[in-house]
Design a protein around this motif. Sequence first.
Motif, PDB file in Angstrom:
ATOM      1  N   GLY A  25    -105.018  66.775-133.428  1.00 56.93           N
ATOM      2  CA  GLY A  25    -105.250  67.201-131.703  1.00 56.93           C
ATOM      3  C   GLY A  25    -104.114  67.047-130.999  1.00 56.93           C
ATOM      4  N   ASP A  26    -103.138  66.512-131.279  1.00 56.18           N
ATOM      5  CA  ASP A  26    -101.906  66.229-130.351  1.00 56.18           C
ATOM      6  C   ASP A  26    -100.956  67.555-130.389  1.00 56.18           C
ATOM      7  N   GLY A  27    -100.797  68.310-131.312  1.00 56.02           N
ATOM      8  CA  GLY A  27    -100.215  69.501-131.415  1.00 56.02           C
ATOM      9  C   GLY A  27     -98.744  69.244-131.445  1.00 56.02           C
ATOM     10  N   ARG A  28     -98.498  68.217-132.009  1.00 53.42           N
ATOM     11  CA  ARG A  28     -97.261  67.592-132.248  1.00 53.42           C
ATOM     12  C   ARG A  28     -97.138  66.586-133.654  1.00 53.42           C
ATOM     13  N   VAL A  29     -96.153  66.964-134.237  1.00 54.04           N
ATOM     14  CA  VAL A  29     -95.890  66.174-135.530  1.00 54.04           C
ATOM     15  C   VAL A  29     -94.343  65.469-135.414  1.00 54.04           C
ATOM     16  N   ARG A  30     -94.351  64.285-135.973  1.00 54.98           N
ATOM     17  CA  ARG A  30     -93.078  63.756-135.837  1.00 54.98           C
ATOM     18  C   ARG A  30     -92.259  64.086-137.072  1.00 54.98           C
ATOM     19  N   ASN A  31     -91.036  64.213-136.927  1.00 51.89           N
ATOM     20  CA  ASN A  31     -90.334  64.649-138.086  1.00 51.89           C
ATOM     21  C   ASN A  31     -88.732  64.135-138.014  1.00 51.89           C
ATOM     22  N   ALA A  32     -88.130  63.774-138.996  1.00 53.34           N
ATOM     23  CA  ALA A  32     -86.870  63.298-139.046  1.00 53.34           C
ATOM     24  C   ALA A  32     -85.720  64.415-139.289  1.00 53.34           C
ATOM     25  N   ARG A  33     -85.170  64.814-138.246  1.00 54.68           N
ATOM     26  CA  ARG A  33     -84.294  66.117-138.174  1.00 54.68           C
ATOM     27  C   ARG A  33     -82.945  65.543-138.407  1.00 54.68           C
ATOM     28  N   GLN A  34     -82.308  66.068-139.316  1.00 60.83           N
ATOM     29  CA  GLN A  34     -80.806  65.784-139.674  1.00 60.83           C
ATOM     30  C   GLN A  34     -79.903  66.581-138.727  1.00 60.83           C
ATOM     31  N   VAL A  35     -79.029  65.916-137.902  1.00 58.16           N
ATOM     32  CA  VAL A  35     -78.137  66.345-137.091  1.00 58.16           C
ATOM     33  C   VAL A  35     -76.576  66.310-137.256  1.00 58.16           C
ATOM     34  N   THR A  36     -75.886  67.106-137.140  1.00 51.21           N
ATOM     35  CA  THR A  36     -74.493  66.849-137.126  1.00 51.21           C
ATOM     36  C   THR A  36     -73.941  66.454-135.967  1.00 51.21           C
ATOM     37  N   VAL A  37     -73.094  65.405-136.047  1.00 53.79           N
ATOM     38  CA  VAL A  37     -72.644  64.983-134.704  1.00 53.79           C
ATOM     39  C   VAL A  37     -70.982  64.991-134.777  1.00 53.79           C
ATOM     40  N   ARG A  38     -70.113  65.109-133.992  1.00 53.24           N
ATOM     41  CA  ARG A  38     -68.710  64.803-133.900  1.00 53.24           C
ATOM     42  C   ARG A  38     -68.734  63.945-133.034  1.00 53.24           C
ATOM     43  N   ILE A  39     -67.941  62.805-133.703  1.00 50.04           N
ATOM     44  CA  ILE A  39     -67.628  61.574-132.895  1.00 50.04           C
ATOM     45  C   ILE A  39     -65.867  61.470-132.632  1.00 50.04           C
ATOM     46  N   PRO A  40     -65.850  61.725-131.263  1.00 46.67           N
ATOM     47  CA  PRO A  40     -64.333  61.837-130.861  1.00 46.67           C
ATOM     48  C   PRO A  40     -63.430  60.870-131.425  1.00 46.67           C
ATOM     49  N   ALA A  41     -62.074  61.116-131.477  1.00 48.19           N
ATOM     50  CA  ALA A  41     -61.333  59.983-131.880  1.00 48.19           C
ATOM     51  C   ALA A  41     -61.084  59.050-130.637  1.00 48.19           C
ATOM     52  N   GLY A  42     -61.159  57.754-130.983  1.00 48.71           N
ATOM     53  CA  GLY A  42     -60.943  56.648-129.852  1.00 48.71           C
ATOM     54  C   GLY A  42     -62.416  56.074-129.487  1.00 48.71           C
ATOM     55  N   ALA A  43     -63.568  56.665-130.105  1.00 48.53           N
ATOM     56  CA  ALA A  43     -64.690  56.011-129.699  1.00 48.53           C
ATOM     57  C   ALA A  43     -64.959  54.594-129.466  1.00 48.53           C
ATOM     58  N   LYS A  44     -65.599  54.217-128.390  1.00 45.83           N
ATOM     59  CA  LYS A  44     -65.849  52.904-128.125  1.00 45.83           C
ATOM     60  C   LYS A  44     -67.091  52.378-128.570  1.00 45.83           C
ATOM     61  N   ASP A  45     -67.145  51.131-128.865  1.00 40.63           N
ATOM     62  CA  ASP A  45     -68.696  50.527-129.201  1.00 40.63           C
ATOM     63  C   ASP A  45     -69.510  50.750-128.046  1.00 40.63           C
ATOM     64  N   GLY A  46     -70.759  51.351-128.104  1.00 35.25           N
ATOM     65  CA  GLY A  46     -71.600  51.513-127.137  1.00 35.25           C
ATOM     66  C   GLY A  46     -71.578  52.988-126.344  1.00 35.25           C
ATOM     67  N   MET A  47     -70.373  53.809-126.878  1.00 36.22           N
ATOM     68  CA  MET A  47     -70.192  55.052-126.245  1.00 36.22           C
ATOM     69  C   MET A  47     -71.499  55.913-126.717  1.00 36.22           C
ATOM     70  N   LYS A  48     -71.758  56.741-125.551  1.00 35.92           N
ATOM     71  CA  LYS A  48     -73.256  57.479-125.601  1.00 35.92           C
ATOM     72  C   LYS A  48     -72.804  59.102-125.648  1.00 35.92           C
ATOM     73  N   ILE A  49     -73.022  59.881-126.920  1.00 37.26           N
ATOM     74  CA  ILE A  49     -72.890  61.151-126.933  1.00 37.26           C
ATOM     75  C   ILE A  49     -74.099  62.117-126.778  1.00 37.26           C
ATOM     76  N   ARG A  50     -73.864  62.980-125.830  1.00 34.17           N
ATOM     77  CA  ARG A  50     -75.083  64.002-125.628  1.00 34.17           C
ATOM     78  C   ARG A  50     -75.124  65.189-126.431  1.00 34.17           C
ATOM     79  N   ILE A  51     -76.171  65.445-127.175  1.00 31.11           N
ATOM     80  CA  ILE A  51     -76.189  66.610-128.061  1.00 31.11           C
ATOM     81  C   ILE A  51     -77.387  67.654-127.263  1.00 31.11           C
ATOM     82  N   PRO A  52     -77.052  68.783-126.544  1.00 28.84           N
ATOM     83  CA  PRO A  52     -78.215  69.269-125.667  1.00 28.84           C
ATOM     84  C   PRO A  52     -78.950  70.048-126.578  1.00 28.84           C
ATOM     85  N   GLY A  53     -80.416  69.758-126.421  1.00 32.71           N
ATOM     86  CA  GLY A  53     -81.282  70.806-126.962  1.00 32.71           C
ATOM     87  C   GLY A  53     -81.596  70.287-128.380  1.00 32.71           C
ATOM     88  N   ARG A  54     -81.177  69.013-128.800  1.00 36.60           N
ATOM     89  CA  ARG A  54     -81.735  68.448-130.017  1.00 36.60           C
ATOM     90  C   ARG A  54     -82.613  67.399-130.212  1.00 36.60           C
TER      91      ARG A  54
END
Length: 367
Positions: free
Chosen positions: A204-233
């Motif tokens: 009845g919820d109309g939703r199901v939970r799913n594990a989606r595999q997403v490819t993400v590019r980590i930029p050179a020099g990434a710090k610990d705790g840096m947050k990268i936003r991927i719109p619409g994913r």
Amino acid sequence: METKDLYRILGVSRGASQEEIRRAYRRLARKYHPDANPDDPSAEERFKEIQHAYEVLSDPERRRRYDQGPSAFFGGERVSGNGSGFGGFSNISDIFDTFGDVFGRGGRGQRPSSRGQDVTVSVNLGFREALSGVTTRVSAPVEEECSTCGGSGAAPGTFPRTCPECGGRGTSTQDQGFFAFSSTCRRCGGSGTVIDRPCPTCHGDGRVRNARQVTVRIPAGAKDGMKIRIPGRGSAGRNGGPRGDLYVVTRVAEHPVFERRGDDFVVELPVSFTEAALGARVDVPRPEGGTVRLKIPAGTQDGKQFRVRGAGAPHPRGGGRGDLIVRVRVVVPAKLTRREREILEAFADVHDDNVREDLFRRVGEAR
């Protein structure tokens, strides 16, 4: 009054099934969604028309009234006993509620669209991976539209119906003299609809939970705790609403030698007693591998720092690199041979400076 054919807007016939209407809506909504057409202002208006047409035609009761035409609103029997004469409606507010229902202006039984939830996941990176940048895949636990019921929450072949307790408003009103208090409808939870037979997949919820595999590019020099936003994913929106965003938080392993400070790295460099006293050119390891040549001036003291420009971490957003800060640590021999001791004793005889003279002078000057 409706001036456009809602069936034509969705590109379906007047006898189309609910499944055909749903498929047509999903296809057109993806094509004309504003997020998919950021440079086309007309796409937003087209999307609103498509969404409105689907809201009317996907509800059996609303579709029936729409198919009957204007007479369905102002014809029919008058309500006896109140002398209102509003063509079968008990008061003028009911007329406006019904118009809002058909024309998509927040009326009864309407399930408003909403943006999907943002999702945050973390990714573990090695020291060198974060320094050089890497493309990796993350598993994002997102909510997707249930494929069994198409997001309606109702079992296949059935549809949500207008809540009988609140009339589709999603709120219930209690009159208290001159005041009226509104609260969320307990029957439908504010959705304006109830489901008699819940979908067996999503319950009845109309939703199901799913594990989606997403490819993400980590930029050179990434710090610990840096947050990268991927719109619409992130999670899918409800009733045609846009998807949320995915945020990837980096967790970078520490290095046993290099200490990171922003985009700079600090390394402690051991030098011998003679190198510090006489001066030398020594190799210093770089964080990404290899070495850099550093000149140690004669008479260098323990704790002296040198800065190697551009030998630190790359700026994650571009625009140069940090520095490598080299801190000298003078290593005193723990054991001496007889010959070494003789040489140092001879050195002490000719170099009899009182190295603590300045210490005692400053102590004596203190008040």
